[in-house]
Design an enzyme around this catalytic site. Structure first.
Site, short mmCIF file in Angstrom:
data_model
loop_
_atom_site.label_atom_id
_atom_site.label_comp_id
_atom_site.label_asym_id
_atom_site.label_seq_id
_atom_site.Cartn_x
_atom_site.Cartn_y
_atom_site.Cartn_z
CE LYS A 17 -2.11 -0.96 3.90
NZ LYS A 17 -1.61 -2.29 4.32
NE ARG A 92 -4.14 -1.31 9.49
CZ ARG A 92 -3.08 -0.57 9.20
NH1 ARG A 92 -3.20 0.51 8.49
NH2 ARG A 92 -1.88 -0.93 9.63
NE ARG A 128 7.64 -2.83 5.76
CZ ARG A 128 6.34 -2.58 5.81
NH1 ARG A 128 5.72 -2.13 4.73
NH2 ARG A 128 5.66 -2.79 6.92
NE ARG A 161 6.62 -0.25 9.65
CZ ARG A 161 5.46 -0.17 8.99
NH1 ARG A 161 5.42 0.39 7.79
NH2 ARG A 161 4.35 -0.62 9.52
NE ARG A 172 2.22 -4.60 11.08
CZ ARG A 172 3.13 -4.36 10.15
NH1 ARG A 172 4.34 -4.88 10.27
NH2 ARG A 172 2.85 -3.62 9.12
P1 AMP Z 1 0.93 0.87 8.73
O1 AMP Z 1 2.13 1.69 8.45
O2 AMP Z 1 -0.26 1.28 7.91
O3 AMP Z 1 1.21 -0.61 8.66
O4 AMP Z 1 0.51 1.17 10.24
C1 AMP Z 1 1.38 0.88 11.32
C2 AMP Z 1 0.61 0.81 12.61
O5 AMP Z 1 -0.05 2.06 12.86
C3 AMP Z 1 -0.52 -0.22 12.63
O6 AMP Z 1 -0.05 -1.51 12.95
C4 AMP Z 1 -1.42 0.37 13.71
O7 AMP Z 1 -0.88 0.14 15.00
C5 AMP Z 1 -1.33 1.86 13.45
N1 AMP Z 1 -2.36 2.29 12.49
C6 AMP Z 1 -2.18 2.80 11.23
N2 AMP Z 1 -3.35 3.08 10.64
C7 AMP Z 1 -4.31 2.75 11.55
C8 AMP Z 1 -5.73 2.78 11.54
N3 AMP Z 1 -6.42 3.21 10.48
N4 AMP Z 1 -6.38 2.36 12.66
C9 AMP Z 1 -5.72 1.94 13.75
N5 AMP Z 1 -4.39 1.85 13.82
C10 AMP Z 1 -3.67 2.26 12.73
#
Ligand code: AMP
Length: 224
Positions: A17, A92, A128, A161, A172
């Protein structure tokens, strides 16, 4: 005034994404809002939002809907909201999808789901790495840097990360299955829902993605 168009990318962690959102943003000149990036930045800067989000993120859980939805609301409601923006990482869960829908007076939502099998997702996440200098993304299995651990572009150190650690990846993916996969069901069959096979080279996906967004742009221009 025309409503803001929000193009949101769905997909399991590791589906690409972020990579694809950055590509679209660069190619079409759209702003890109990644809720994950906003949260990571808040954690780095130690803001109140970051303090609330840090532990939850490190555990691979979802940050509370209120905090995340506020990030999105601010962008959509801003008096100078862009004509189109790319959203990545939101919604999400179904509650967030309903919240986004409640903004329909301000925004039209277009959803692109990047489909990816779970075993592929694991490999992508575990491999990654990101550049601590310029943010460029690598993968030790699929797209390694020339010199191990060093960015090809700016020479800074590559890092992993915290939430790409193996145990956190499992969590996750569990959260994805339980909470985010139902969002795909929520949108499936709606007119502004599109699916793309995410199990291909990033360039190939980017080509299909660009074609789709070009079609949308043409549609929006024709409707003006
Ligand atoms: P990402 O970079 O999109 O994988 O997001 C990393 C982390 O940020 C996720 O594992 C969540 O802990 C938090 N996060 C990002 N977007 C959301 C969302 N829409 N709702 C809740 N937590 C989020």
């Amino acid at each position: 005034m025309a409503k803001t168009k929000v193009i949101t990318l769905l997909g399991a962690p590791g589906a690409g994404k972020g990579t694809q959102a950055k590509m679209l943003a660069a190619k079409f000149g759209y702003p890109h809002v990644s809720t994950g990036d906003v949260l990571r930045d808040a954690v780095r800067r130690g803001t109140a939002l970051g303090e609330k989000a840090r532990k939850v993120m490190e555990a691979g859980e979802l940050v509370s809907d209120d905090l995340v939805s506020e990030i999105v609301r601010e962008r959509v409601m801003a008096p100078d909201a862009p004509r189109v923006f790319i959203l990545d990482g939101y919604p999400r869960n179904v509650a967030q999808a309903c919240y986004l829908q409640s903004l329909e007076d301000q925004a039209d939502v277009f959803v692109i789901n990047l489909r990816l099998e779970e075993d592929q997702a694991v490999k992508r996440l575990a491999g990654r790495r990101y550049c601590s200098g310029c943010g460029k993304i690598y993968n030790v299995f699929f797209s390694p840097s020339i010199k191990e651990g060093i960015c090809d572009d700016c020479g800074s150190e590559l890092q992993q990360r915290k939430d790409d650690a193996e145990e956190v990846i499992k969590e996750r993916l569990r959260v994805y299955r339980q909470q985010t996969a139902p969002v795909v069901d929520f949108y499936t069959g709606r007119p502004n829902f599109f699916e793309i096979d995410g199990n291909r080279e990033p360039d190939e996906i980017a080509g299909e993605m660009s074609g789709l967004v070009t079609d949308l742009e043409n549609r929006w221009t024709a409707a003006r």
